[in-house]
Motif scaffolding. Structure first.
Motif, PDB file in Angstrom:
ATOM      1  N   GLU A   1       4.783   4.669   2.883  1.00 13.79           N
ATOM      2  CA  GLU A   1       5.620   5.400   3.063  1.00 13.79           C
ATOM      3  C   GLU A   1       5.903   5.695   4.883  1.00 13.79           C
ATOM      4  O   GLU A   1       6.557   6.506   5.481  1.00 13.79           O
TER       5      GLU A   1
ATOM      6  N   ASP B   1      -8.609  -1.190   2.279  1.00 14.62           N
ATOM      7  CA  ASP B   1      -7.635  -0.841   1.959  1.00 14.62           C
ATOM      8  C   ASP B   1      -6.688   0.408   2.672  1.00 14.62           C
ATOM      9  O   ASP B   1      -8.272   1.230   3.228  1.00 14.62           O
TER      10      ASP B   1
ATOM     11  N   ASP C   1      -5.015   3.052   2.848  1.00 16.30           N
ATOM     12  CA  ASP C   1      -5.263   4.198   1.356  1.00 16.30           C
ATOM     13  C   ASP C   1      -6.166   5.041   1.877  1.00 16.30           C
ATOM     14  O   ASP C   1      -5.518   6.623   1.235  1.00 16.30           O
ATOM     15  N   SER C   2      -7.164   5.196   1.707  1.00 14.16           N
ATOM     16  CA  SER C   2      -8.144   5.421   0.982  1.00 14.16           C
ATOM     17  C   SER C   2      -9.717   5.245   2.206  1.00 14.16           C
ATOM     18  O   SER C   2     -10.537   4.803   1.996  1.00 14.16           O
TER      19      SER C   2
ATOM     20  N   GLU D   1       2.766  12.745   0.397  1.00 15.56           N
ATOM     21  CA  GLU D   1       1.836  11.825   1.286  1.00 15.56           C
ATOM     22  C   GLU D   1       0.494  11.127   0.667  1.00 15.56           C
ATOM     23  O   GLU D   1      -0.265  12.230  -0.116  1.00 15.56           O
ATOM     24  N   HIS D   2       0.598  10.076  -0.211  1.00 15.16           N
ATOM     25  CA  HIS D   2      -0.461   9.618  -0.965  1.00 15.16           C
ATOM     26  C   HIS D   2      -1.848   9.328  -0.068  1.00 15.16           C
ATOM     27  O   HIS D   2      -3.000   9.380  -0.823  1.00 15.16           O
ATOM     28  N   ALA D   3      -1.118   7.805   0.910  1.00 16.81           N
ATOM     29  CA  ALA D   3      -2.658   7.162   1.602  1.00 16.81           C
ATOM     30  C   ALA D   3      -2.609   8.648   2.992  1.00 16.81           C
ATOM     31  O   ALA D   3      -2.203   9.731   3.518  1.00 16.81           O
TER      32      ALA D   3
ATOM     33  N   SER E   1       1.310  -0.985   0.311  1.00 16.19           N
ATOM     34  CA  SER E   1       0.173  -0.133  -0.069  1.00 16.19           C
ATOM     35  C   SER E   1       1.422   1.065   0.068  1.00 16.19           C
ATOM     36  O   SER E   1       1.899   1.095   0.176  1.00 16.19           O
ATOM     37  N   PHE E   2      -0.436   2.258  -0.614  1.00 16.08           N
ATOM     38  CA  PHE E   2       1.070   3.372   0.116  1.00 16.08           C
ATOM     39  C   PHE E   2       1.269   3.416   1.173  1.00 16.08           C
ATOM     40  O   PHE E   2       2.661   4.103   1.227  1.00 16.08           O
ATOM     41  N   MET E   3       0.214   3.488   2.119  1.00 15.91           N
ATOM     42  CA  MET E   3       0.777   3.590   3.868  1.00 15.91           C
ATOM     43  C   MET E   3       1.835   3.252   3.789  1.00 15.91           C
ATOM     44  O   MET E   3       2.698   3.542   4.201  1.00 15.91           O
TER      45      MET E   3
ATOM     46  N   GLU F   1      -1.601  -0.557   9.063  1.00 17.44           N
ATOM     47  CA  GLU F   1      -1.433  -0.792   7.851  1.00 17.44           C
ATOM     48  C   GLU F   1      -1.571  -2.248   8.159  1.00 17.44           C
ATOM     49  O   GLU F   1      -2.963  -2.958   6.536  1.00 17.44           O
TER      50      GLU F   1
END
Length: 346
Positions: A11, A333, A335-336, A144-146, A6-8, A324
């Motif tokens: 990151e 998810d 991230d979202s 930072e996307h998450a 994941s993005f998280m 996470e």
């Protein structure tokens, strides 16, 4: 355990480099912060969400080590009530990941209008917060996307540590410069302890997350992450508040996650709380606290020996990992999270 990236997760892994870049940028501001500090006598933090949890750390740090009163603002006094408050001699520190949350920007402007000097802490280099603050402390977390904050949160804590040094805290800045390497060591571990805690949390509906003093901010932020990404009914509480009544909710179906530095004045109380929770038959897990806390808990995640004033910057990292991995284990998810966005306007 699914291995989906994941993005998280990415990151979380980027935090040591983000912290190094942030410290390289902010440590040279100490003389400028000191000059502004000489015009003020107390600190008012303006923040919401994860930034508000960071402000809790800043409040404890500045009061314990800089000899100044520090409090958390109620932004609605400015934005809803429009009250005028004498803020002469106050240093208003606004914290916003984006620097674009209107409530925070407006409250900082209100504070300045009421006589305060201002500092903005943000990851938004070209934002309303940086353009209007007397001093802009811009963190270098990168994009930072998450939605759940990770590296923007830890770099805020680093900025607050620099702020405390600028306001006269008698602390060793070279200790602060060791934090990124300490987090590298946390991230380099296989993560068996984190996975074991995640396995125990699958299926529970609620949890209590507790710490005290500097680590109280970690408890609040860890609980927020579990609520945001895992939809868990997680309560973040000081252990002093927990003992005043809410401890009744901790039972076999509601575990406790405790967090503490490996040393310091709140460790003994955290160990005593773990023993009490365990004696009541409830599961109890720990992040940090050294061998003393580990011995009183069912499972624990060991942490490097950072001094108490810096421990929260690292303590949150295993809590981020737990969040996470638990979210993915539950089929969510991370991230979202539903209903949330990166910038919240109120």
């Amino acid at each position: 355990m699914t291995t989906t990236t994941s993005f998280m997760r990415s990151e979380i892994a980027e935090q040591p480099d983000a912290l190094r870049a942030t410290l390289d940028t902010l440590l040279p501001l100490i003389p400028e912060i000191a000059a502004l500090g000489r015009q003020t006598r107390q600190v008012l933090f303006i923040a919401r969400g994860s930034s508000d949890n960071a402000a809790v750390y800043g409040s404890y740090l500045i009061q314990a080590h800089s000899g100044r009163l520090a409090t958390l603002a109620s932004p609605s006094i400015a934005t809803t009530y429009g009250a005028k408050v004498d803020l002469t001699g106050v240093l208003a520190v606004a914290i916003s990941q984006s620097g674009r949350t209107e409530e925070i920007v407006d409250t900082m402007a209100w504070a300045a209008d009421c006589g305060a000097r201002t500092i903005g802490i943000t990851n938004g280099a070209d934002s309303p917060l940086t353009r209007t603050a007397d001093i802009a402390m811009v963190t270098r977390a990168g994009g930072e996307h998450a939605v759940p904050a990770t590296k923007t949160y830890t770099t805020q804590l680093a900025a607050l540590a620099v702020l405390a040094l600028g306001l006269g805290a008698g602390l060793d800045r070279t200790e602060l410069e060791t934090v990124p390497d300490a987090i590298d060591r946390v991230l380099a571990r296989p993560g068996d302890e984190v996975d074991a805690i995640v396995e125990r949390l699958v299926g529970v509906q609620g949890a209590v997350v507790s710490g005290r003093g500097m680590a109280f901010s970690t408890a609040l932020e860890a609980a927020l992450k579990l609520k945001e990404a895992c939809y868990l009914h997680a309560m973040g509480l000081s252990y002093a508040d927990l003992l005043h009544g809410p401890i009744a909710v901790v039972d076999r179906a509601t575990p406790a996650l405790l967090t503490a530095a490996n040393s310091g004045p709140t460790l003994d109380g955290t160990v005593a709380l773990a023993e009490r929770v365990s004696a009541a038959g409830a599961p109890v897990y720990a992040v940090g606290g050294g061998s003393a806390l580990a011995g009183a808990c069912d499972l624990s995640v060991p942490m490097p020996d950072l001094p108490e004033w810096l421990a929260p910057i690292a303590l949150i990292v295993p809590a981020q990992q737990i969040t996470e991995r638990l979210a993915r284990s539950l089929g969510y998810d991370p991230d979202s999270p539903r209903g949330l966005g990166k910038v919240t306007q109120t």
